[in-house]
Design a protein around this motif. Structure first.
Motif, PDB file in Angstrom:
ATOM      1  N   ALA A 212      41.546  38.370  33.216  1.00 45.77           N
ATOM      2  CA  ALA A 212      42.673  37.729  33.082  1.00 45.77           C
ATOM      3  C   ALA A 212      42.808  37.918  34.821  1.00 45.77           C
ATOM      4  O   ALA A 212      43.697  36.507  35.067  1.00 45.77           O
ATOM      5  CB  ALA A 212      43.616  38.375  32.425  1.00 45.77           C
ATOM      6  N   MET A 213      42.832  38.732  35.345  1.00 49.36           N
ATOM      7  CA  MET A 213      43.153  38.783  36.639  1.00 49.36           C
ATOM      8  C   MET A 213      42.348  37.722  37.562  1.00 49.36           C
ATOM      9  O   MET A 213      42.984  36.925  38.467  1.00 49.36           O
ATOM     10  CB  MET A 213      43.157  40.096  37.445  1.00 49.36           C
ATOM     11  N   ARG A 214      41.080  37.704  37.364  1.00 57.71           N
ATOM     12  CA  ARG A 214      40.311  36.433  37.946  1.00 57.71           C
ATOM     13  C   ARG A 214      40.677  35.071  37.692  1.00 57.71           C
ATOM     14  O   ARG A 214      40.863  34.206  38.643  1.00 57.71           O
ATOM     15  CB  ARG A 214      38.826  36.598  37.862  1.00 57.71           C
ATOM     16  N   GLN A 215      40.974  34.860  36.455  1.00 59.48           N
ATOM     17  CA  GLN A 215      41.492  33.553  36.172  1.00 59.48           C
ATOM     18  C   GLN A 215      42.815  33.328  36.876  1.00 59.48           C
ATOM     19  O   GLN A 215      42.823  32.095  37.078  1.00 59.48           O
ATOM     20  CB  GLN A 215      41.560  33.511  34.748  1.00 59.48           C
ATOM     21  N   PHE A 216      43.770  34.073  36.831  1.00 58.47           N
ATOM     22  CA  PHE A 216      44.979  33.834  37.601  1.00 58.47           C
ATOM     23  C   PHE A 216      44.813  33.586  38.949  1.00 58.47           C
ATOM     24  O   PHE A 216      45.367  32.703  39.630  1.00 58.47           O
ATOM     25  CB  PHE A 216      46.030  35.168  37.303  1.00 58.47           C
ATOM     26  N   GLU A 217      43.926  34.372  39.532  1.00 53.32           N
ATOM     27  CA  GLU A 217      43.673  34.264  40.937  1.00 53.32           C
ATOM     28  C   GLU A 217      43.052  32.769  41.177  1.00 53.32           C
ATOM     29  O   GLU A 217      43.336  32.082  42.169  1.00 53.32           O
ATOM     30  CB  GLU A 217      42.713  35.118  41.596  1.00 53.32           C
TER      31      GLU A 217
ATOM     32  N   ALA B 186      48.477  34.968  30.126  1.00 58.79           N
ATOM     33  CA  ALA B 186      47.302  35.483  29.820  1.00 58.79           C
ATOM     34  C   ALA B 186      47.047  37.263  30.296  1.00 58.79           C
ATOM     35  O   ALA B 186      46.664  38.021  29.720  1.00 58.79           O
ATOM     36  CB  ALA B 186      46.062  34.671  29.671  1.00 58.79           C
ATOM     37  N   LEU B 187      47.482  37.198  31.601  1.00 56.21           N
ATOM     38  CA  LEU B 187      47.527  38.447  32.477  1.00 56.21           C
ATOM     39  C   LEU B 187      48.492  39.289  31.837  1.00 56.21           C
ATOM     40  O   LEU B 187      48.198  40.707  31.749  1.00 56.21           O
ATOM     41  CB  LEU B 187      47.699  38.279  33.583  1.00 56.21           C
ATOM     42  N   ASP B 188      49.684  38.849  31.399  1.00 53.12           N
ATOM     43  CA  ASP B 188      50.625  39.771  30.815  1.00 53.12           C
ATOM     44  C   ASP B 188      50.174  40.267  29.474  1.00 53.12           C
ATOM     45  O   ASP B 188      50.500  41.578  29.405  1.00 53.12           O
ATOM     46  CB  ASP B 188      51.831  38.830  30.740  1.00 53.12           C
ATOM     47  N   ARG B 189      49.643  39.439  28.567  1.00 56.81           N
ATOM     48  CA  ARG B 189      49.132  39.977  27.458  1.00 56.81           C
ATOM     49  C   ARG B 189      47.969  40.992  27.586  1.00 56.81           C
ATOM     50  O   ARG B 189      47.966  41.866  26.900  1.00 56.81           O
ATOM     51  CB  ARG B 189      48.675  38.658  26.654  1.00 56.81           C
TER      52      ARG B 189
ATOM     53  N   GLY C   9      52.542  43.912  29.211  1.00 53.67           N
ATOM     54  CA  GLY C   9      53.594  43.990  29.876  1.00 53.67           C
ATOM     55  C   GLY C   9      53.719  42.882  30.972  1.00 53.67           C
ATOM     56  O   GLY C   9      53.261  41.806  30.697  1.00 53.67           O
ATOM     57  N   THR C  10      54.513  43.002  31.810  1.00 54.00           N
ATOM     58  CA  THR C  10      54.787  41.966  32.810  1.00 54.00           C
ATOM     59  C   THR C  10      54.058  42.407  34.262  1.00 54.00           C
ATOM     60  O   THR C  10      54.215  43.016  34.649  1.00 54.00           O
ATOM     61  CB  THR C  10      56.586  41.896  33.263  1.00 54.00           C
ATOM     62  N   ALA C  11      53.081  41.540  34.230  1.00 58.30           N
ATOM     63  CA  ALA C  11      52.052  41.744  35.251  1.00 58.30           C
ATOM     64  C   ALA C  11      52.355  40.817  36.840  1.00 58.30           C
ATOM     65  O   ALA C  11      52.184  41.315  37.582  1.00 58.30           O
ATOM     66  CB  ALA C  11      50.587  41.558  34.892  1.00 58.30           C
ATOM     67  N   VAL C  12      52.752  39.605  36.342  1.00 57.84           N
ATOM     68  CA  VAL C  12      53.196  38.890  37.678  1.00 57.84           C
ATOM     69  C   VAL C  12      54.516  38.466  37.541  1.00 57.84           C
ATOM     70  O   VAL C  12      55.451  38.499  36.454  1.00 57.84           O
ATOM     71  CB  VAL C  12      52.596  37.511  37.306  1.00 57.84           C
ATOM     72  N   ARG C  13      55.298  38.539  38.498  1.00 58.82           N
ATOM     73  CA  ARG C  13      56.528  38.280  38.928  1.00 58.82           C
ATOM     74  C   ARG C  13      56.843  37.264  39.588  1.00 58.82           C
ATOM     75  O   ARG C  13      56.309  36.913  40.693  1.00 58.82           O
ATOM     76  CB  ARG C  13      57.190  39.521  39.376  1.00 58.82           C
ATOM     77  N   SER C  14      57.973  36.330  39.325  1.00 62.93           N
ATOM     78  CA  SER C  14      58.287  35.166  40.118  1.00 62.93           C
ATOM     79  C   SER C  14      59.645  35.542  41.041  1.00 62.93           C
ATOM     80  O   SER C  14      60.422  36.390  40.728  1.00 62.93           O
ATOM     81  CB  SER C  14      58.337  34.034  39.186  1.00 62.93           C
ATOM     82  N   ALA C  15      59.455  34.649  42.037  1.00 61.24           N
ATOM     83  CA  ALA C  15      60.709  34.755  42.971  1.00 61.24           C
ATOM     84  C   ALA C  15      61.424  33.213  43.081  1.00 61.24           C
ATOM     85  O   ALA C  15      60.558  32.465  43.136  1.00 61.24           O
ATOM     86  CB  ALA C  15      60.272  35.523  44.430  1.00 61.24           C
TER      87      ALA C  15
END
Length: 267
Positions: A160-165, A230-233, A237-243
């Motif tokens: 999931a991390m690689r797909q997000f990257e 998908a990474l959160d799942r 939990g909450t893996a990525v956070r937005s600003a």
């Protein structure tokens, strides 16, 4: 000749109608999944065009190991079997019972006024040892199953991390290169038309390319958002956070009642 401009405008209107219909269908599907009332309009919690930060892989793996429900269940099962092993081992020790009794008077038989007794359990012929061995085997099996689940969880998180990257990298290309370049082409086509060296068809072509780039950029934002979910799942939990940020994808429209006044608006 206003025909090309009118054709382009009609094509854009059709694209808008199709996009609106598709949005209503997807909104209805999402409402069904989240359990909202029929006809209730949904509002996005976050904008797509916000920068997202992500912790390192080691932090994500630790978060997943702590929060994934299947791992929590596996750890509870192993702990319960540990308790069963301890209980079974305690049953191997003789359960001695000592009783004492004292009276103030001699008994009728002339015996002293006190007595003591020790109770020793009978030999169990290996039943308790077998129970201990069985419980230990179940505990080892549960521990192996827990380790296998942990490895699957780690694979899920890494994937999931690689797909997000990858989704974030594609989005970066569109926002930093593709969209600015097509916007520059559109500006140059407009300037060329005003200078008399270009035609309205040049503007329409540039407008079409810019609009497609804008749509592709929006799709890239959506891909990144889905990859983040998908990474959160994967970590439960909450893996990525937005600003908060401000990134605007412009939409420019070409109008014209004649060949001499066709030009992009919004400048």
């Amino acid at each position: 000749n206003v025909v090309p401009t009118q054709v382009e405008e009609e094509r854009a209107e059709q694209d808008i109608r199709r996009a609106q219909a598709d949005r209503l269908v997807r909104e209805a599907q999402l409402g069904f999944l989240v359990g909202s009332a029929a006809g209730e309009r949904l509002a996005a919690a976050d904008r797509l065009d916000v920068p997202i930060t992500m912790p390192p892989l080691a932090t994500l793996l630790a978060l997943a190991v702590t929060q994934r429900p299947e791992l929590s269940s596996g750890r509870a099962e192993v702990a319960a079997l540990d308790a069963e092993v301890d209980l079974a081992r305690s049953q191997r020790k003789p359960d001695l019972a000592v009783q004492a009794q004292f009276t103030d008077e001699l008994t009728n038989t002339g015996n002293p006024p006190y007595k003591a007794a020790i109770q020793i359990p009978l030999w169990d012929r290996g039943r308790i040892a077998g129970e201990v061995a069985r419980t230990r085997a179940e505990r080892r099996s549960a521990a192996l199953g827990l380790e296998q689940i942990r490895r699957h969880v780690e694979v899920d998180v890494v994937k999931a991390m690689r797909q997000f990257e990858g989704a974030a990298a594609v989005l970066g290309v569109f926002t930093a290169q593709v969209l600015p370049r097509t916007r520059t082409i559109l500006d140059r086509s407009r300037l060329g038309y005003l200078s008399g060296i270009g035609t309205v068809l040049d503007i329409l072509d540039a407008q079409r390319v810019f609009r497609q780039a804008a749509l592709d950029t929006l799709a890239a934002y959506g891909d990144r958002a889905r990859a983040g979910a998908a990474l959160d799942r994967a970590v439960a939990g909450t893996a990525v956070r937005s600003a908060a940020s401000s990134v605007t994808i412009e939409s420019r429209k070409v109008t014209g009642a004649g060949a001499g006044d066709a030009a992009p608006e919004g400048e």
